[in-house]
Write a protein that holds these residues in place. Structure first.
Motif, PDB file in Angstrom:
ATOM      1  N   GLY A 249       0.823  -1.213   0.000  1.00 59.06           N
ATOM      2  CA  GLY A 249       0.000   0.000   0.000  1.00 59.06           C
ATOM      3  C   GLY A 249       0.849   1.250   0.000  1.00 59.06           C
ATOM      4  O   GLY A 249       2.025   1.216  -0.381  1.00 59.06           O
ATOM      5  N   THR A 251       0.978   3.654   2.871  1.00 60.97           N
ATOM      6  CA  THR A 251       1.562   3.990   4.178  1.00 60.97           C
ATOM      7  C   THR A 251       2.051   2.736   4.898  1.00 60.97           C
ATOM      8  O   THR A 251       3.124   2.723   5.484  1.00 60.97           O
ATOM      9  N   CYS A 253       1.279   1.371   7.617  1.00 59.12           N
ATOM     10  CA  CYS A 253       1.683   1.616   9.002  1.00 59.12           C
ATOM     11  C   CYS A 253       1.339   0.447   9.916  1.00 59.12           C
ATOM     12  O   CYS A 253       2.086   0.159  10.849  1.00 59.12           O
ATOM     13  N   SER A 296      -5.158   2.241  13.752  1.00 58.25           N
ATOM     14  CA  SER A 296      -3.917   3.025  13.790  1.00 58.25           C
ATOM     15  C   SER A 296      -4.204   4.487  14.119  1.00 58.25           C
ATOM     16  O   SER A 296      -4.155   4.879  15.275  1.00 58.25           O
ATOM     17  N   TYR A 303      -4.206  15.689   9.661  1.00 53.94           N
ATOM     18  CA  TYR A 303      -4.219  14.423   8.915  1.00 53.94           C
ATOM     19  C   TYR A 303      -5.552  14.176   8.206  1.00 53.94           C
ATOM     20  O   TYR A 303      -5.606  13.477   7.196  1.00 53.94           O
ATOM     21  N   VAL A 306      -5.104  16.315   5.055  1.00 49.18           N
ATOM     22  CA  VAL A 306      -4.160  15.668   4.121  1.00 49.18           C
ATOM     23  C   VAL A 306      -4.899  14.556   3.375  1.00 49.18           C
ATOM     24  O   VAL A 306      -4.826  14.454   2.148  1.00 49.18           O
ATOM     25  N   PHE A 329      -0.006  21.735   5.018  1.00 52.46           N
ATOM     26  CA  PHE A 329       0.871  22.463   5.944  1.00 52.46           C
ATOM     27  C   PHE A 329       0.811  23.961   5.638  1.00 52.46           C
ATOM     28  O   PHE A 329       0.690  24.794   6.543  1.00 52.46           O
ATOM     29  N   CYS A 408       5.945   4.220  10.384  1.00 47.93           N
ATOM     30  CA  CYS A 408       5.858   3.884   8.962  1.00 47.93           C
ATOM     31  C   CYS A 408       7.134   4.425   8.315  1.00 47.93           C
ATOM     32  O   CYS A 408       7.902   5.124   8.972  1.00 47.93           O
ATOM     33  N   ARG A 410       7.706   6.854   6.478  1.00 46.60           N
ATOM     34  CA  ARG A 410       7.814   8.322   6.591  1.00 46.60           C
ATOM     35  C   ARG A 410       8.237   8.764   7.987  1.00 46.60           C
ATOM     36  O   ARG A 410       8.828   9.808   8.167  1.00 46.60           O
ATOM     37  N   LEU A 415       3.783   8.356  15.192  1.00 38.80           N
ATOM     38  CA  LEU A 415       3.102   9.508  15.784  1.00 38.80           C
ATOM     39  C   LEU A 415       3.195   9.492  17.292  1.00 38.80           C
ATOM     40  O   LEU A 415       3.257  10.523  17.946  1.00 38.80           O
ATOM     41  N   LEU A 440       5.981  23.180  11.984  1.00 42.95           N
ATOM     42  CA  LEU A 440       6.973  22.481  11.165  1.00 42.95           C
ATOM     43  C   LEU A 440       8.013  21.786  12.066  1.00 42.95           C
ATOM     44  O   LEU A 440       8.390  20.637  11.825  1.00 42.95           O
ATOM     45  N   HIS A 446       8.968  14.103  13.997  1.00 47.42           N
ATOM     46  CA  HIS A 446       8.485  12.742  13.716  1.00 47.42           C
ATOM     47  C   HIS A 446       9.503  11.957  12.905  1.00 47.42           C
ATOM     48  O   HIS A 446       9.392  10.752  12.747  1.00 47.42           O
TER      49      HIS A 446
HETATM   50  C1  LIG Z   1       8.485  17.593   7.445  1.00 47.35           C
HETATM   51  C2  LIG Z   1       8.241  16.125   7.404  1.00 47.35           C
HETATM   52  C3  LIG Z   1       7.120  15.737   8.275  1.00 47.35           C
HETATM   53  C4  LIG Z   1       6.833  14.291   8.197  1.00 47.35           C
HETATM   54  C5  LIG Z   1       5.754  13.929   9.172  1.00 47.35           C
HETATM   55  C6  LIG Z   1       5.355  12.556   8.923  1.00 47.35           C
HETATM   56  C7  LIG Z   1       4.409  12.038   9.933  1.00 47.35           C
HETATM   57  C8  LIG Z   1       3.834  10.798   9.399  1.00 47.35           C
HETATM   58  C9  LIG Z   1       2.922  10.123  10.359  1.00 47.35           C
HETATM   59  C10 LIG Z   1       2.108   9.158   9.589  1.00 47.35           C
HETATM   60  C11 LIG Z   1       1.127   8.456  10.412  1.00 47.35           C
HETATM   61  C12 LIG Z   1       0.436   7.477   9.542  1.00 47.35           C
HETATM   62  C13 LIG Z   1      -0.689   6.825  10.214  1.00 47.35           C
HETATM   63  C14 LIG Z   1      -1.360   5.896   9.250  1.00 47.35           C
HETATM   64  C15 LIG Z   1      -2.267   6.278   8.416  1.00 47.35           C
HETATM   65  C16 LIG Z   1      -2.868   5.359   7.416  1.00 47.35           C
HETATM   66  O1  LIG Z   1      -3.875   4.598   8.032  1.00 47.35           O
HETATM   67  C17 LIG Z   1      -3.455   6.158   6.291  1.00 47.35           C
HETATM   68  C18 LIG Z   1      -3.934   5.239   5.171  1.00 47.35           C
HETATM   69  O2  LIG Z   1      -2.855   4.555   4.624  1.00 47.35           O
HETATM   70  P1  LIG Z   1      -2.953   3.784   3.194  1.00 47.35           P
HETATM   71  O3  LIG Z   1      -3.042   4.809   2.139  1.00 47.35           O
HETATM   72  O4  LIG Z   1      -1.721   2.946   3.118  1.00 47.35           O
HETATM   73  O5  LIG Z   1      -4.202   2.938   3.195  1.00 47.35           O
HETATM   74  N1  LIG Z   1      -2.440   7.038   5.759  1.00 47.35           N
HETATM   75  C19 LIG Z   1      -2.548   8.350   5.862  1.00 47.35           C
HETATM   76  O6  LIG Z   1      -3.501   8.898   6.355  1.00 47.35           O
HETATM   77  C20 LIG Z   1      -1.404   9.125   5.310  1.00 47.35           C
HETATM   78  C21 LIG Z   1      -0.808  10.024   6.315  1.00 47.35           C
HETATM   79  C22 LIG Z   1       0.484  10.506   5.747  1.00 47.35           C
HETATM   80  C23 LIG Z   1       0.724  11.857   6.092  1.00 47.35           C
HETATM   81  C24 LIG Z   1       1.986  12.330   5.490  1.00 47.35           C
HETATM   82  C25 LIG Z   1       2.151  13.729   5.829  1.00 47.35           C
HETATM   83  C26 LIG Z   1       3.353  14.309   5.202  1.00 47.35           C
HETATM   84  C27 LIG Z   1       3.522  15.690   5.738  1.00 47.35           C
HETATM   85  C28 LIG Z   1       4.502  16.438   5.016  1.00 47.35           C
HETATM   86  C29 LIG Z   1       4.510  17.853   5.586  1.00 47.35           C
HETATM   87  C30 LIG Z   1       5.562  18.585   4.941  1.00 47.35           C
HETATM   88  C31 LIG Z   1       5.681  19.993   5.387  1.00 47.35           C
HETATM   89  C32 LIG Z   1       6.813  20.596   4.630  1.00 47.35           C
HETATM   90  C33 LIG Z   1       6.773  22.059   4.625  1.00 47.35           C
HETATM   91  C34 LIG Z   1       7.808  22.673   3.785  1.00 47.35           C
END
Ligand SMILES: CCCCCCCCCCCCC/C=C/[C@@H](O)[C@H](COP(=O)(O)O)NC(=O)CCCCCCCCCCCCCCC
Ligand SMILES: Nc1ncnc2c1ncn2[C@@H]1O[C@H](COP(=O)(O)OP(=O)(O)O)[C@@H](O)[C@H]1O
Ligand SMILES: [Ca+2]
Length: 554
Positions: A249, A251, A253, A296, A303, A306, A329, A408, A410, A415, A440, A446
């Motif tokens: 997939g 993510t 996660c 999760s 989020y 997003v 963001f 994950c 990323r 979290l 930010l 993270h």
């Molecule tokens: C500046 C970099 C910041 C990176 C922050 C990353 C935090 C990521 C935490 C992700 C938690 C994921 C929890 C799981 C969610 C999933 O259930 C769910 C579904 O997954 P599937 O499509 O595989 O079925 N996935 C999601 O909801 C996706 C969440 C992903 C979020 C990515 C966010 C990226 C943020 C980038 C911000 C960048 C700011 C830069 C400004 C210059």
């Protein structure tokens, strides 16, 4: 390590060298006889190590008798049968799990033993098979669902090329369904599938596909047991069938946080050895209607936005989340509302205690032994009457409930890095309105070792239940009455009326529930402890010390 009685001990050849091969009910070991003789009496671990190998029986995938006049496994070339040092006419190959240096990745390795007599070869094959037969936690029949459109749309190839050969080697039989539409797998599990035929269900896809399968199974269990999912008060019945996730997939996660990697071969091997990892599930309701389950992330604000934006960019594949992430963001929206929660009490740790949930986690084990056995022992209303709700009103950039770390690729620590997979709680993270640069900084944490909760605008609580009411629905809610009294209600109603009139009220966000948008913003959430079990074992601690003779972690 406790000494086990030997079942077999023979001198067999591996790559034309004589080895002393021993089997007890826990370990298969082979030691180079020549290296052993040469260095007898010299306590040089490195030297002894060089010719000694071992594998735990529970990590043997299969054993196969081989035709001797076949291409050699080691060189790929056709070879003459070796005549010395022992006349090795008959061979068998043991396929086993090998841990890669890359974090938490497993591979299928093999070793071929040459025996001087066929009877000895048969004895070895038979004895190893008997030992494998005693491992009753291994699945024999699996129902597999493949989402051909998840992630980079490689689910089918990943299964056919990397997973199916491993299952067939381990003599696991499978019924495979490639889904034709969203919710195909969920509906099939809920109404049609003959679950008695299987020892587990395998999901090939991402978190969304896993969520489908989990919904299908959990709903089916409740239906069969006569439990009403629409009532938040009901104690749900746990699922008897384990679920395996082959990550394919965006993510991944759930897979990453339960296995430690998003590698399809590693996941297939966890299924083969029959690992078990219990997991909590949150039920999400709006008033009296059941909305969804979550394992999760339940995320409102950042989020949620997003996800809503990324749904329109599905064609981009996994990159859609990064693009929508930057866009969200930059929009820097905050949302007002009231969060109320029941804190988890006592020995369950805290979200900031740095106690990572690892394989065999003591907190999750303790929770499972404390769990009420009878249906009526700990109903929601009992808990509510004993505990008091904490109420927090404010302006939030994000409200996240992480029932597991949500690690994950990323965000390798996730979290909520100290959240537990099976402790009956979720970590509620409130990110209040702050400057873009502060947000930010928080997001960046993270991705590194810094504590993402160490900001004045971030709070985190370990909870068993929580509710959220967006501001525009608060006027009528009872929370306001309790919190502000009659005067407070009148005051809020007035503000709401004014805002409705001028249209300047900040808009609402959406709840991201494991990658699905919820149709309501006012929700009530309850954690159900250890409702499902995965074919996983949690994140393994890296071995710190190896047995110098056997090479096994102690
Ligand atoms: C500046 C970099 C910041 C990176 C922050 C990353 C935090 C990521 C935490 C992700 C938690 C994921 C929890 C799981 C969610 C999933 O259930 C769910 C579904 O997954 P599937 O499509 O595989 O079925 N996935 C999601 O909801 C996706 C969440 C992903 C979020 C990515 C966010 C990226 C943020 C980038 C911000 C960048 C700011 C830069 C400004 C210059
Ligand atoms: N055959 C199909 N066609 C379209 N959508 C599907 C199909 N099978 C499953 N889905 C849906 O696709 C969504 C995304 O699947 P998932 O495997 O999680 O991929 P991703 O991680 O890329 O979002 C899930 O919500 C699932 O319900
Ligand atoms: Ca949990």
């Amino acid at each position: 390590m406790e000494k086990q009685p030997r079942l077999l001990c023979s001198e067999l050849c591996v790559q034309r060298r004589p080895y002393e091969v021993t089997l007890n009910c826990a370990i298969l070991a082979w030691k180079d006889v020549q290296i052993g003789q040469k260095h007898t009496g010299r306590a040089i671990y490195g030297t002894v190590k060089a010719g000694s190998h071992c594998v735990h029986v529970c990590e043997i995938i299969a054993v196969q008798e081989m035709e001797d006049d076949s291409p050699s496994k080691d060189t790929g070339k056709w070879q003459k049968v070796p005549q010395s040092p022992v006349d090795c006419q008959h061979t068998f190959t043991v396929f086993y799990i090998e841990r890669r240096t890359r974090q938490h990745c497993w591979r299928c390795s093999n070793v071929t033993f040459h025996c001087p007599e066929q009877s000895l070869c048969l004895l070895w094959v038979q004895t190893i098979r008997e030992q494998l037969g005693l491992l009753t936690n291994r699945p024999k029949r699996l129902l597999v669902y493949i989402n051909p459109y998840g992630g980079k749309q490689r689910g089918k190839q990943i299964y056919d090329h990397k997973v199916a050969p491993i299952f067939s080697q381990a003599t696991i039989s499978t019924d495979v369904i490639v889904t034709e539409r969203a919710n195909h797998a969920r509906d099939h599990l809920k109404t049609e599938a003959d679950l008695k035929k299987y020892d587990g269900v395998v999901c090939v896809g991402g978190d969304g596909m896993f969520s489908e399968i989990m919904h299908g199974l959990v709903s089916r269990m409740q239906q069969d047991a006569g439990v009403d999912e629409s009532s938040m008060e009901e104690t749900l019945v746990p699922c008897g069938l384990r679920i395996g996730i082959i990550p394919a997939g965006s993510t991944d996660c759930v897979c990453y946080a339960t296995v430690g990697s998003n590698d399809p071969v590693t996941s297939a091997l966890h299924i083969v050895v029959g690992d078990s990892q219990p997991m909590d599930i949150c039920s999400v309701h709006n008033e009296d209607s059941f909305l969804r389950y979550s394992v999760s992330l339940l995320g409102y604000g950042f989020y949620g936005d997003v996800l809503a934006d990324s749904e329109r960019k599905r064609w981009m594949g996994p990159a859609r989340y990064d693009i929508s992430g930057v866009k969200t963001f930059l929009s820097h929206r905050y949302y007002e509302g009231t969060v109320s929660f029941l804190p988890a009490e006592g020995s369950l740790g805290t979200p900031r205690d740095k106690m990572q949930c690892l394989s065999g986690c003591s907190i999750c084990r303790q929770t499972s032994s404390d769990r009420p056995v009878s249906k009526d022992e700990d109903s929601v209303s009992d808990a509510e009457s004993r505990d008091t709700w904490t109420v927090i009103r404010g302006k939030f950039l994000a409200i996240n409930a992480a029932s597991m770390s949500c690690a994950c690729p990323r965000s390798p620590k996730g979290l909520s890095p100290s959240a537990h997979l099976a402790d009956g709680t979720t970590d509620l993270i409130l990110v209040r309105k702050c400057s873009r640069i502060d947000f930010l900084r928080h997001l960046l944490r993270h991705t590194n070792k810094d504590d993402q909760f160490d900001h004045s605008f971030v709070e985190v609580y370990r909870v068993k239940q929580f509710r959220f009411t967006p501001r525009h629905q608060e006027c009528d809610s009872e929370v306001d009455l309790r919190e502000n009294g009659a005067g407070g209600k009148r005051f809020l109603s007035q503000i709401c009326r004014e805002h409705r009139a001028c249209g300047c009220m900040p808009s609402q966000s959406n709840w991201n529930c494991d990658g699905e948008i919820l149709p309501h913003t006012a929700i009530q959430v309850r954690v159900h402890c250890q409702l499902i079990t995965l074919f996983a074992r949690g994140i393994e601690e890296q071995p710190v010390f190896e047995d110098p003779y056997t090479h096994c972690a102690i």
